[in-house]
Motif scaffolding. Sequence first.
Motif, PDB file in Angstrom:
ATOM      1  N   GLU A 127       0.842  -1.182   0.000  1.00  0.00           N
ATOM      2  CA  GLU A 127       0.000   0.000   0.000  1.00  0.00           C
ATOM      3  C   GLU A 127       0.882   1.238   0.000  1.00  0.00           C
ATOM      4  N   VAL A 128       0.412   2.281  -0.668  1.00  0.00           N
ATOM      5  CA  VAL A 128       1.155   3.531  -0.779  1.00  0.00           C
ATOM      6  C   VAL A 128       0.366   4.644  -0.097  1.00  0.00           C
ATOM      7  N   TYR A 129       1.075   5.447   0.696  1.00  0.00           N
ATOM      8  CA  TYR A 129       0.464   6.574   1.386  1.00  0.00           C
ATOM      9  C   TYR A 129       1.263   7.840   1.083  1.00  0.00           C
ATOM     10  N   ARG A 130       0.567   8.933   1.066  1.00  0.00           N
ATOM     11  CA  ARG A 130       1.226  10.220   0.895  1.00  0.00           C
ATOM     12  C   ARG A 130       1.690  10.724   2.257  1.00  0.00           C
ATOM     13  N   LEU A 131       2.938  11.183   2.338  1.00  0.00           N
ATOM     14  CA  LEU A 131       3.432  11.751   3.593  1.00  0.00           C
ATOM     15  C   LEU A 131       2.728  13.069   3.875  1.00  0.00           C
ATOM     16  N   THR A 132       2.440  13.287   5.151  1.00  0.00           N
ATOM     17  CA  THR A 132       1.731  14.498   5.553  1.00  0.00           C
ATOM     18  C   THR A 132       2.677  15.590   6.036  1.00  0.00           C
ATOM     19  N   GLN A 133       3.933  15.250   6.219  1.00  0.00           N
ATOM     20  CA  GLN A 133       4.936  16.234   6.613  1.00  0.00           C
ATOM     21  C   GLN A 133       6.308  15.792   6.113  1.00  0.00           C
ATOM     22  N   GLY A 134       7.224  16.744   6.039  1.00  0.00           N
ATOM     23  CA  GLY A 134       8.540  16.450   5.502  1.00  0.00           C
ATOM     24  C   GLY A 134       9.377  15.590   6.424  1.00  0.00           C
ATOM     25  N   LEU A 135      10.230  14.757   5.840  1.00  0.00           N
ATOM     26  CA  LEU A 135      11.173  13.954   6.613  1.00  0.00           C
ATOM     27  C   LEU A 135      12.298  14.837   7.124  1.00  0.00           C
ATOM     28  N   LYS A 136      12.860  14.437   8.242  1.00  0.00           N
ATOM     29  CA  LYS A 136      13.934  15.220   8.857  1.00  0.00           C
ATOM     30  C   LYS A 136      15.190  14.371   8.976  1.00  0.00           C
ATOM     31  N   ALA A 137      16.317  14.947   8.616  1.00  0.00           N
ATOM     32  CA  ALA A 137      17.605  14.253   8.714  1.00  0.00           C
ATOM     33  C   ALA A 137      18.236  14.527  10.082  1.00  0.00           C
ATOM     34  N   PRO A 138      19.018  13.587  10.624  1.00  0.00           N
ATOM     35  CA  PRO A 138      19.256  12.234  10.074  1.00  0.00           C
ATOM     36  C   PRO A 138      18.089  11.310  10.370  1.00  0.00           C
ATOM     37  N   ILE A 139      17.966  10.279   9.576  1.00  0.00           N
ATOM     38  CA  ILE A 139      16.887   9.313   9.730  1.00  0.00           C
ATOM     39  C   ILE A 139      17.502   7.923   9.748  1.00  0.00           C
ATOM     40  N   PHE A 140      16.984   7.057  10.630  1.00  0.00           N
ATOM     41  CA  PHE A 140      17.595   5.748  10.848  1.00  0.00           C
ATOM     42  C   PHE A 140      16.574   4.632  10.662  1.00  0.00           C
ATOM     43  N   SER A 141      17.069   3.398  10.698  1.00  0.00           N
ATOM     44  CA  SER A 141      16.240   2.235  10.409  1.00  0.00           C
ATOM     45  C   SER A 141      15.143   2.003  11.444  1.00  0.00           C
ATOM     46  N   ASP A 142      15.256   2.598  12.634  1.00  0.00           N
ATOM     47  CA  ASP A 142      14.218   2.438  13.649  1.00  0.00           C
ATOM     48  C   ASP A 142      13.150   3.531  13.550  1.00  0.00           C
ATOM     49  N   PHE A 143      13.134   4.252  12.438  1.00  0.00           N
ATOM     50  CA  PHE A 143      12.164   5.335  12.229  1.00  0.00           C
ATOM     51  C   PHE A 143      10.741   4.774  12.226  1.00  0.00           C
ATOM     52  N   ASN A 144       9.840   5.459  12.948  1.00  0.00           N
ATOM     53  CA  ASN A 144       8.425   5.089  12.996  1.00  0.00           C
ATOM     54  C   ASN A 144       7.630   6.115  12.199  1.00  0.00           C
ATOM     55  N   PRO A 145       7.037   5.718  11.077  1.00  0.00           N
ATOM     56  CA  PRO A 145       6.351   6.689  10.230  1.00  0.00           C
ATOM     57  C   PRO A 145       4.933   7.029  10.678  1.00  0.00           C
ATOM     58  N   ALA A 146       4.503   6.547  11.840  1.00  0.00           N
ATOM     59  CA  ALA A 146       3.103   6.690  12.265  1.00  0.00           C
ATOM     60  C   ALA A 146       2.616   8.133  12.222  1.00  0.00           C
ATOM     61  N   ASP A 147       3.475   9.085  12.570  1.00  0.00           N
ATOM     62  CA  ASP A 147       3.070  10.491  12.609  1.00  0.00           C
ATOM     63  C   ASP A 147       3.243  11.196  11.269  1.00  0.00           C
ATOM     64  N   TYR A 148       3.612  10.443  10.222  1.00  0.00           N
ATOM     65  CA  TYR A 148       3.926  11.063   8.937  1.00  0.00           C
ATOM     66  C   TYR A 148       2.945  10.688   7.829  1.00  0.00           C
ATOM     67  N   TYR A 149       1.903   9.940   8.157  1.00  0.00           N
ATOM     68  CA  TYR A 149       0.920   9.580   7.140  1.00  0.00           C
ATOM     69  C   TYR A 149      -0.420   9.315   7.799  1.00  0.00           C
ATOM     70  N   ASP A 150      -1.469   9.331   6.982  1.00  0.00           N
ATOM     71  CA  ASP A 150      -2.822   9.049   7.446  1.00  0.00           C
ATOM     72  C   ASP A 150      -3.173   7.627   7.035  1.00  0.00           C
ATOM     73  N   ALA A 151      -3.241   6.718   8.004  1.00  0.00           N
ATOM     74  CA  ALA A 151      -3.461   5.309   7.719  1.00  0.00           C
ATOM     75  C   ALA A 151      -4.819   5.041   7.073  1.00  0.00           C
ATOM     76  N   SER A 152      -5.739   5.989   7.159  1.00  0.00           N
ATOM     77  CA  SER A 152      -7.068   5.789   6.574  1.00  0.00           C
ATOM     78  C   SER A 152      -7.136   6.244   5.120  1.00  0.00           C
ATOM     79  N   LYS A 153      -6.035   6.762   4.566  1.00  0.00           N
ATOM     80  CA  LYS A 153      -6.075   7.320   3.219  1.00  0.00           C
ATOM     81  C   LYS A 153      -4.949   6.775   2.327  1.00  0.00           C
ATOM     82  N   PRO A 154      -4.978   5.498   2.002  1.00  0.00           N
ATOM     83  CA  PRO A 154      -3.997   4.993   1.024  1.00  0.00           C
ATOM     84  C   PRO A 154      -4.283   5.598  -0.340  1.00  0.00           C
ATOM     85  N   ILE A 155      -3.218   5.872  -1.108  1.00  0.00           N
ATOM     86  CA  ILE A 155      -3.403   6.436  -2.448  1.00  0.00           C
ATOM     87  C   ILE A 155      -3.117   5.409  -3.543  1.00  0.00           C
ATOM     88  N   GLY A 156      -2.800   4.186  -3.144  1.00  0.00           N
ATOM     89  CA  GLY A 156      -2.560   3.149  -4.131  1.00  0.00           C
ATOM     90  C   GLY A 156      -2.262   1.818  -3.470  1.00  0.00           C
TER      91      GLY A 156
END
Length: 460
Positions: A125-154
């Motif tokens: 599933e593909v989702y649109r990010l709702t805010q910009g990513l911030k550097a540095p970013i690591f493998s333990d990044f949790n995207p929960a606050d960066y997308y709307d789980a109810s609105k997949p775009i593909g």
Amino acid sequence: MRFKYITIAASVCAAATLAGCGETDGIGSSLIQSDNNIVIEDNFTLTGHSVINDKVQSRTAMLLLGSIDADDYGHFESDFVTQFMPVAQLDTTLTSAAAIDSVKLKLMYAPGSFVGDSIMPMGLEVYRLTQGLKAPIFSDFNPADYYDASKPIGSAIYVTNNFELSDSLKALDHRDIYVDLPLDLGVELYNLYQSDPQSYLSPDAFAKHFPGIYVRNSYGSGRITQIGATQLQLYYHFDTKNSAGRDTTYNYVGSFYSATPEVLSNNNIEYALAPELNQRMQAGEQLIVAPAGLEVEMEFPLLDVVKYFRQNSGRLSVINNLTLSIPAVNIANTYGIRPPSQLLMVLKKDKDKFFEEGKVTDGITSFYATFSRSTESYDFSSLRDYLLDALEREDELTADDYTFILTPVAVDAETISDPYYGTSTVYVKAIVPYVQQPAMARLKLDEAKIQLTFTNQSVK
């Protein structure tokens, strides 16, 4: 001790005139003889232990998607977030008279670049990010606050086998996964270029309007696919008249947006070590597991090497080389998981800075070696400068100078050949943490070979 002495007799004739060595007159001439003893010593011991490596930076456009459960490896899953690099200028045929027909996300991977079952249907599933990513970013990044789980775009279902491909597609060096995205997204990005072309001049400016996407595994387990390229494509047509004055439609596909190493992207990794691997680590085995698994902390016997050289060298001694070869064996598993292709050997105190600053190896504080399947070892071919530096700072050496981390990496290198001299030189352009696909190996530090070679010269 295992060592060898090789004696070479050398004669040098120097004269004040052009006369030969046998025509000396005792004035302004001399005959110097010397013995060169080449000393080779390899009786040194390497020690180390595995440590957790649960956070890595991707720093690459290589993205991982999927999930596997392997009794002999563990549970591994990865999804990803990425921004996009836009083209500086859209196709000149894409004007207000053009019509955008569709938008697709294209995920490209090389044949065989996966771990697991090729015929297992898996969903994304593909989702649109709702805010910009911030550097540095690591493998333990949790995207929960960066997308709307109810609105997949593909969404899409995909496999990685060749059964349904034509012969022409099978001959290509890549395979594609296509995901249909909303037409409105293509119109929005096109209108952005029309109203604010400056936003297309840099990925940071573009990300303020379109922060990027999040792609996650929606269902299925049994495969990790290595995505080598990620693109947003616009499909559009343009109506015009041809040279004969007839109405004509031209259809185009534009790959105007790509995930490149210059933009922020990240593999969001979850990994749980298999109990069998944990038991082996607790028993003292030195294990490498990647990505984001285990690395090895190693103590190089620098003080012993320095001591031996001081005790066995003379005033005219020259260090020829110092090499390190570490045997590595494949850990039996059902998924065909192999040792990582390259290992970085970097001083523990410098590891984080090495990756954060995008450094390459310097031959003093950091080195890399490629796994050889023929010898089943990682061979670090030259630590000579490291030893020379240590000899200059002999009274200042501490554990920080010989405590290293062995961690999997990917090396971007270019080989330049000189046909005139028949030589080639390897130029390393980048070294990044290994995130290509699951990998693991057992290092045999107790069988590692450290070889010091130096020449003692005595003048007669």
